[in-house]
Design an enzyme around this catalytic site. Structure first.
Site, PDB file in Angstrom:
ATOM      1  N   GLU A 241       0.880  -1.184   0.000  1.00 56.27           N
ATOM      2  CA  GLU A 241       0.000   0.000   0.000  1.00 56.27           C
ATOM      3  C   GLU A 241       0.910   1.225   0.000  1.00 56.27           C
ATOM      4  O   GLU A 241       1.526   1.529   1.025  1.00 56.27           O
ATOM      5  CB  GLU A 241      -0.869   0.033   1.266  1.00 56.27           C
ATOM      6  N   CYS A 275      -2.343   9.580   2.506  1.00 52.77           N
ATOM      7  CA  CYS A 275      -2.029   8.870   1.259  1.00 52.77           C
ATOM      8  C   CYS A 275      -3.143   9.068   0.239  1.00 52.77           C
ATOM      9  O   CYS A 275      -2.873   9.138  -0.952  1.00 52.77           O
ATOM     10  CB  CYS A 275      -1.794   7.391   1.531  1.00 52.77           C
TER      11      CYS A 275
HETATM   12  P1  NDP Z   1       8.248   4.722   4.571  1.00 54.84           P
HETATM   13  O1  NDP Z   1       8.214   3.997   3.282  1.00 54.84           O
HETATM   14  O2  NDP Z   1       9.431   5.571   4.853  1.00 54.84           O
HETATM   15  O3  NDP Z   1       8.132   3.701   5.807  1.00 54.84           O
HETATM   16  C1  NDP Z   1       7.053   2.819   5.992  1.00 54.84           C
HETATM   17  C2  NDP Z   1       7.433   1.772   7.029  1.00 54.84           C
HETATM   18  O4  NDP Z   1       8.446   0.901   6.507  1.00 54.84           O
HETATM   19  C3  NDP Z   1       8.031   2.377   8.300  1.00 54.84           C
HETATM   20  O5  NDP Z   1       7.656   1.581   9.398  1.00 54.84           O
HETATM   21  C4  NDP Z   1       9.502   2.299   8.036  1.00 54.84           C
HETATM   22  O6  NDP Z   1      10.253   2.341   9.206  1.00 54.84           O
HETATM   23  C5  NDP Z   1       9.584   0.938   7.370  1.00 54.84           C
HETATM   24  N1  NDP Z   1      10.787   0.730   6.566  1.00 54.84           N
HETATM   25  C6  NDP Z   1      11.677   1.655   6.093  1.00 54.84           C
HETATM   26  N2  NDP Z   1      12.633   1.037   5.368  1.00 54.84           N
HETATM   27  C7  NDP Z   1      12.350  -0.284   5.378  1.00 54.84           C
HETATM   28  C8  NDP Z   1      12.962  -1.434   4.782  1.00 54.84           C
HETATM   29  N3  NDP Z   1      14.055  -1.351   4.029  1.00 54.84           N
HETATM   30  N4  NDP Z   1      12.378  -2.634   4.996  1.00 54.84           N
HETATM   31  C9  NDP Z   1      11.260  -2.744   5.734  1.00 54.84           C
HETATM   32  N5  NDP Z   1      10.645  -1.693   6.321  1.00 54.84           N
HETATM   33  C10 NDP Z   1      11.185  -0.474   6.133  1.00 54.84           C
HETATM   34  O7  NDP Z   1       6.899   5.549   4.615  1.00 54.84           O
HETATM   35  P2  NDP Z   1       6.476   6.673   5.634  1.00 54.84           P
HETATM   36  O8  NDP Z   1       6.493   6.142   7.021  1.00 54.84           O
HETATM   37  O9  NDP Z   1       7.251   7.904   5.325  1.00 54.84           O
HETATM   38  O10 NDP Z   1       4.930   6.902   5.236  1.00 54.84           O
HETATM   39  C11 NDP Z   1       4.515   7.806   4.278  1.00 54.84           C
HETATM   40  C12 NDP Z   1       4.166   7.105   2.985  1.00 54.84           C
HETATM   41  O11 NDP Z   1       3.181   6.141   3.231  1.00 54.84           O
HETATM   42  C13 NDP Z   1       3.567   8.043   1.954  1.00 54.84           C
HETATM   43  O12 NDP Z   1       4.110   7.788   0.690  1.00 54.84           O
HETATM   44  C14 NDP Z   1       2.090   7.687   1.979  1.00 54.84           C
HETATM   45  O13 NDP Z   1       1.417   7.991   0.799  1.00 54.84           O
HETATM   46  C15 NDP Z   1       2.152   6.232   2.256  1.00 54.84           C
HETATM   47  N6  NDP Z   1       0.889   5.750   2.780  1.00 54.84           N
HETATM   48  C16 NDP Z   1       0.137   4.896   2.027  1.00 54.84           C
HETATM   49  C17 NDP Z   1      -1.083   4.464   2.495  1.00 54.84           C
HETATM   50  C18 NDP Z   1      -1.890   3.473   1.736  1.00 54.84           C
HETATM   51  O14 NDP Z   1      -2.749   2.859   2.345  1.00 54.84           O
HETATM   52  N7  NDP Z   1      -1.675   3.249   0.462  1.00 54.84           N
HETATM   53  C19 NDP Z   1      -1.614   4.933   3.772  1.00 54.84           C
HETATM   54  C20 NDP Z   1      -0.747   5.798   4.486  1.00 54.84           C
HETATM   55  C21 NDP Z   1       0.473   6.186   3.984  1.00 54.84           C
HETATM   56  P3  NDP Z   1      10.857   3.744   9.727  1.00 54.84           P
HETATM   57  O15 NDP Z   1       9.741   4.761   9.728  1.00 54.84           O
HETATM   58  O16 NDP Z   1      11.282   3.405  11.083  1.00 54.84           O
HETATM   59  O17 NDP Z   1      11.939   4.116   8.778  1.00 54.84           O
END
Ligand code: NDP
Length: 497
Positions: A241, A275
């Protein structure tokens, strides 16, 4: 608060984005802690599965009760970690509670065993279909809706009979730990059914390789690609997502004031960090001037801040202001105009409306994730739809039109997973509706029946009920059997041209 033992040496702080104050300190769980959580989850998954539909429904209802009774406590934590107003946090949690109620009530109906017709060639067979849990699901969640978004996976995975290990964003670890704590209060016999591991991206990456049976990722498209690549190593199924660049179409006969109200809420609530937030609006020439005026008037009433009266809070992630600034600079450099806003102070972005921004600029093509709207004049709704669908992403969207049939036609042809007519974001509030995107917004679905099936494996079972005079699946069948089958096929199916 997490049931995972705090053996990790390294820690990290969760900060209030409004003032940088430390709200909590959490362990950076490494491979050993994640593996320990997985071991416990694996064992707990057996217990959870053995509870059956009624047992799981009762436990999920107890959890729902804790969430509902302590809604203000959780909302306060969301406000402090994420920055959004307390009232918006209450709404977010209320939606999550509704999803728990729906998933708990509907899991058996959607996933439970059912008889299906065996068909002409195997009339001797009884056939059943059922949906079984994967086992342990790893959930990786973002910070922007730190309750509703990861819960869209957690709730449906649990209701389908899986144990869950959840890695919340490093910006909202306290909310993740609170959710697991609430679970432990509701289901003290087995808190390990839903555990939280904390840390940064590396902890998430460790979880994807820790032997989980499925990964549910919500976050940015760039990280989604990395998560999918990690899952490919062991053929671990994955739900992705990702972000969006959602658009609103305002048609000739739309209620312009209502459309403006929805665009401003859809674009600027939660500081635009949604999002499915509206980032682009395409208004037809018939309504463009009135729409811009209505949006400008409504935006003038918005004030960002961290107090109770503020419309929205600071950017949760400090680095996001840099992205917003880059999109603004790019838009203005390409001939765009700021009607209102356009400033970034500290962690706050002023509510910003941009006009005349070229379609190839970052503010129209890339996810801004800030309280900004581009408004573009188009000759008609068909041209609006063409531009909406030109995006590589397609999560949600909105159509405002006075004609129900015309709006439905546009909504159906919009290249997105979800579209609201004459409102914004509402599809996420209907528990029975699936949530997910197309293209670079990802694939797979949370919420609704599809969300329950997303966390289940379809299992097919047949049982021979009686012996047929001729068994087609035997070396002992007569040589004439194939001719008989061919004749029957001709009679039954061959008449259709
Ligand atoms: P990120 O992609 O930075 O992170 C998402 C999660 O993945 C966090 O828990 C992050 O940890 C973790 N993560 C980071 N790197 C890795 C890796 N290599 N392997 C596994 N996990 C990892 O997203 P954001 O937190 O910045 O969220 C914002 C984004 O989410 C926006 O693009 C938004 O549009 C999208 N979004 C989509 C939704 C949907 O339903 N389609 C709903 C809500 C948001 P950490 O934060 O600790 O780095």
């Amino acid at each position: 608060m997490s049931p995972v033992p705090e053996t990790a040496v390294e820690t990290f702080d969760s900060l209030d984005p409004a003032n940088g104050q430390v709200l909590g300190t959490y362990p950076v769980h490494g491979p050993a802690e994640v593996a320990a959580a997985m071991d416990r989850a694996r064992e707990a998954a057996l217990w959870w599965r053995a509870q059956g539909w009624d047992g799981r429904r009762a436990h999920l209802s107890a959890w729902k009760g804790v969430l509902a009774r302590r809604i203000h406590e959780l909302a306060d934590l969301v406000h402090r970690e994420n920055g959004k107003p307390h009232e918006d946090a209450v709404l977010e949690i209320a939606l999550a509670v509704e999803h728990v109620a729906w998933a708990a009530a509907n899991a058996r109906r959607v996933l439970g065993p059912r008889r299906v017709r065996a068909g002409l060639l195997v009339v001797d067979q009884a056939a059943w279909l059922e949906y079984q849990p994967y086992g342990v699901v790893g959930v990786l969640g973002p910070w922007n809706y730190p309750v509703l978004t990861p819960m869209g996976s957690i709730i449906y995975a649990l209701a389908a009979g899986n144990a869950v290990v959840f890695k919340p964003s490093e910006y909202t670890p306290g909310v993740g730990a609170w959710l697991a704590h609430a679970w432990a209060m509701a289901v003290p016999e087995r808190p390990e059914v839903f555990q939280v591991v904390t840390g940064r991206g590396e902890t998430g990456a460790t979880l994807t390789r820790a032997g989980v049976d499925k990964v549910a990722f919500t976050g940015s498209t760039a990280t989604g690609r990395r998560v999918m690549a990690a899952c490919a190593e062991n053929l671990v199924p994955v739900l992705i997502e990702c972000g969006g660049k959602d658009a609103m179409i305002v048609d000739d006969d739309a209620d312009v004031v209502a459309a403006a109200d929805a665009a401003v809420w859809g674009g600027m609530s939660n500081a635009g960090q949604t999002c499915i937030g509206i980032e682009r609006v395409y208004a037809t020439s018939a309504v463009y001037d009135r729409f811009v005026a209505a949006v400008t008037e409504q935006v003038a009433r918005l004030r960002p801040g961290s107090d109770d009266e503020a419309a929205y809070g600071p950017m949760t992630m400090p680095s996001q202001t840099g992205v917003v600034q880059r999109h603004l600079d790019d838009a203005l450099g390409a001939g765009g105009r700021v009607v209102t806003g356009g400033t970034v102070h500290g962690g706050y972005v002023a509510p910003t409306v941009l006009l005349d921004v070229p379609e190839d600029s970052a503010a129209v093509r890339e996810e801004t994730f800030g309280p900004t709207l581009t408004i573009t004049e188009v000759p008609d709704a068909e041209e609006a739809l063409r531009r909406v669908n030109a995006s590589t992403m397609g999560l949600g969207g909105s159509v405002f039109s006075g004609s129900a049939s015309r709006a439905l036609d546009l909504a159906r042809r919009m290249r997105s997973g979800m579209t609201s007519i004459n409102s914004v974001l509402t599809f996420a509030s209907v528990p029975a509706l699936p949530f997910g995107g197309v293209g670079e917004s990802g694939f797979g679905r949370i919420h609704g029946e599809d969300g329950l099936r997303e966390f289940s494996r379809a299992k097919a079972i047949t049982r021979r009920r009686f012996a047929l005079p001729v068994d087609l699946m035997s070396f002992g069948r007569p040589a004439t059997a194939a001719d008989t089958v061919a004749r029957v096929m001709g009679l039954v199916h061959g008449r259709h041209r």
